[in-house]
Scaffold this active site. Structure first.
Site, PDB file in Angstrom:
ATOM      1  N   GLY A   9       0.818  -1.198   0.000  1.00  0.00           N
ATOM      2  CA  GLY A   9       0.000   0.000   0.000  1.00  0.00           C
ATOM      3  C   GLY A   9       0.856   1.254   0.000  1.00  0.00           C
ATOM      4  O   GLY A   9       2.095   1.201   0.038  1.00  0.00           O
ATOM      5  N   ALA A  10       0.195   2.389  -0.025  1.00  0.00           N
ATOM      6  CA  ALA A  10       0.886   3.676   0.012  1.00  0.00           C
ATOM      7  C   ALA A  10       1.690   3.796   1.310  1.00  0.00           C
ATOM      8  O   ALA A  10       1.213   3.413   2.379  1.00  0.00           O
ATOM      9  CB  ALA A  10      -0.126   4.814  -0.093  1.00  0.00           C
ATOM     10  N   SER A  12       4.051   2.051   2.467  1.00  0.00           N
ATOM     11  CA  SER A  12       4.258   0.773   3.148  1.00  0.00           C
ATOM     12  C   SER A  12       5.732   0.418   3.307  1.00  0.00           C
ATOM     13  O   SER A  12       6.068  -0.478   4.072  1.00  0.00           O
ATOM     14  CB  SER A  12       3.554  -0.346   2.385  1.00  0.00           C
ATOM     15  OG  SER A  12       4.124  -0.499   1.093  1.00  0.00           O
ATOM     16  N   SER A  15       9.134   0.695  -1.819  1.00  0.00           N
ATOM     17  CA  SER A  15      10.257   1.220  -2.603  1.00  0.00           C
ATOM     18  C   SER A  15      11.571   1.038  -1.861  1.00  0.00           C
ATOM     19  O   SER A  15      12.578   0.626  -2.454  1.00  0.00           O
ATOM     20  CB  SER A  15      10.044   2.702  -2.933  1.00  0.00           C
ATOM     21  OG  SER A  15       8.981   2.862  -3.830  1.00  0.00           O
ATOM     22  N   THR A  34       8.993   6.095 -13.292  1.00  0.00           N
ATOM     23  CA  THR A  34       7.827   6.290 -14.152  1.00  0.00           C
ATOM     24  C   THR A  34       7.042   7.558 -13.821  1.00  0.00           C
ATOM     25  O   THR A  34       6.118   7.912 -14.550  1.00  0.00           O
ATOM     26  CB  THR A  34       6.867   5.088 -14.063  1.00  0.00           C
ATOM     27  OG1 THR A  34       6.381   4.980 -12.728  1.00  0.00           O
ATOM     28  CG2 THR A  34       7.560   3.798 -14.487  1.00  0.00           C
ATOM     29  N   HIS A  49      12.448  10.237  -3.373  1.00  0.00           N
ATOM     30  CA  HIS A  49      12.965   8.996  -3.964  1.00  0.00           C
ATOM     31  C   HIS A  49      14.381   9.198  -4.488  1.00  0.00           C
ATOM     32  O   HIS A  49      15.248   8.342  -4.294  1.00  0.00           O
ATOM     33  CB  HIS A  49      12.041   8.507  -5.089  1.00  0.00           C
ATOM     34  CG  HIS A  49      10.863   7.741  -4.583  1.00  0.00           C
ATOM     35  ND1 HIS A  49      10.795   6.377  -4.635  1.00  0.00           N
ATOM     36  CD2 HIS A  49       9.708   8.154  -4.006  1.00  0.00           C
ATOM     37  CE1 HIS A  49       9.642   5.964  -4.111  1.00  0.00           C
ATOM     38  NE2 HIS A  49       8.966   7.038  -3.729  1.00  0.00           N
ATOM     39  N   ARG A  50      14.626  10.307  -5.146  1.00  0.00           N
ATOM     40  CA  ARG A  50      15.980  10.578  -5.676  1.00  0.00           C
ATOM     41  C   ARG A  50      17.012  10.638  -4.563  1.00  0.00           C
ATOM     42  O   ARG A  50      18.135  10.161  -4.723  1.00  0.00           O
ATOM     43  CB  ARG A  50      15.992  11.900  -6.446  1.00  0.00           C
ATOM     44  CG  ARG A  50      15.400  11.810  -7.823  1.00  0.00           C
ATOM     45  CD  ARG A  50      15.497  13.141  -8.539  1.00  0.00           C
ATOM     46  NE  ARG A  50      14.910  13.042  -9.857  1.00  0.00           N
ATOM     47  CZ  ARG A  50      14.317  14.032 -10.484  1.00  0.00           C
ATOM     48  NH1 ARG A  50      14.237  15.236  -9.931  1.00  0.00           N
ATOM     49  NH2 ARG A  50      13.803  13.837 -11.682  1.00  0.00           N
ATOM     50  N   ARG A  52      17.213   9.039  -1.870  1.00  0.00           N
ATOM     51  CA  ARG A  52      17.548   7.719  -1.320  1.00  0.00           C
ATOM     52  C   ARG A  52      18.370   6.871  -2.268  1.00  0.00           C
ATOM     53  O   ARG A  52      18.977   5.880  -1.843  1.00  0.00           O
ATOM     54  CB  ARG A  52      16.259   6.952  -0.997  1.00  0.00           C
ATOM     55  CG  ARG A  52      15.491   7.479   0.155  1.00  0.00           C
ATOM     56  CD  ARG A  52      14.469   6.481   0.634  1.00  0.00           C
ATOM     57  NE  ARG A  52      13.899   5.681  -0.447  1.00  0.00           N
ATOM     58  CZ  ARG A  52      12.610   5.478  -0.618  1.00  0.00           C
ATOM     59  NH1 ARG A  52      11.751   6.027   0.184  1.00  0.00           N
ATOM     60  NH2 ARG A  52      12.171   4.727  -1.606  1.00  0.00           N
ATOM     61  N   ASP A  83      10.098   1.661 -10.713  1.00  0.00           N
ATOM     62  CA  ASP A  83       9.279   2.242  -9.647  1.00  0.00           C
ATOM     63  C   ASP A  83       8.443   3.365 -10.240  1.00  0.00           C
ATOM     64  O   ASP A  83       8.984   4.418 -10.553  1.00  0.00           O
ATOM     65  CB  ASP A  83      10.176   2.751  -8.520  1.00  0.00           C
ATOM     66  CG  ASP A  83       9.436   2.992  -7.217  1.00  0.00           C
ATOM     67  OD1 ASP A  83       8.197   2.863  -7.197  1.00  0.00           O
ATOM     68  OD2 ASP A  83      10.095   3.308  -6.219  1.00  0.00           O
TER      69      ASP A  83
END
Length: 182
Positions: A9-10, A12, A15, A34, A49-50, A52, A83
């Protein structure tokens, strides 16, 4: 070569788990992002995200032609981390920027069937390891609007098709991985 589906889930931890799997592989990683930075909130998510990602990883941004990117970058000696599939599905759904009805059937954009098939074929034929991140969106109530129901249905179908192709599937809940397959 292995195919791994990481689903959850969101927020969670899916990633982060996929990134840890990629890191421990010891292989060069191509990170296929994406997402599109369409608004400030999405820009913040992308920046998070970048921040990490391992600085040695190659990043490829692709919002629609995921199968073509997998074909281009997969090699026997590397690992692709995609991802995420549900963001990609959303990109496909809204690729024609048309209005959708509140009720009734949704006609998928012209590119939807072609791009979905190209992705599944590329996934099955990729010579290297692939890790896919995706959201589990079907465990809640049935959405009221037609577009939301279409998205939940298609995300479920896409996740099932990807899981069938994958050697491993991992469900992540509260940052904890649970092996479903493999």
């Amino acid at each position: 070569m292995t195919r791994t589906l990481v689903i959850g889930g969101a927020r969670s931890g899916k990633s982060a788990h996929a990134e840890a799997l990629a890191t421990t592989s010891g292989k060069p990683v191509v990170y296929i992002a994406t997402a599109q930075a369409g608004d400030a909130e999405m820009q913040q998510r992308i920046a998070h995200h970048r921040s990490r990602r391992d600085g040695h990883w190659q990043t490829v941004e692709e919002t629609l032609a995921l199968g073509a990117v997998i074909e281009k970058y997969s090699r026997a000696d590397n690992l692709l981390l995609v991802d995420c599939l549900t963001v990609w599905l959303s990109n496909l759904l809204f690729s024609e920027h048309k209005e959708f009805p509140e009720i009734g059937a949704i006609d998928a954009p012209a590119a939807f069937t072609e791009q979905r098939a190209a992705f599944l074929q590329a996934l099955a034929q990729a010579p290297g390891d692939v890790i896919l991140v995706t959201n589990e969106v079907g465990q809640g109530i049935v959405p009221q609007g037609a577009i939301s129901r279409w998205f939940v249905d298609e995300a479920g179908r896409l996740n099932q098709a990807a899981a069938a192709t994958c050697d491993r599937a991992v469900l992540v809940v509260a940052g904890l991985p649970l092996s479903l397959k493999g």
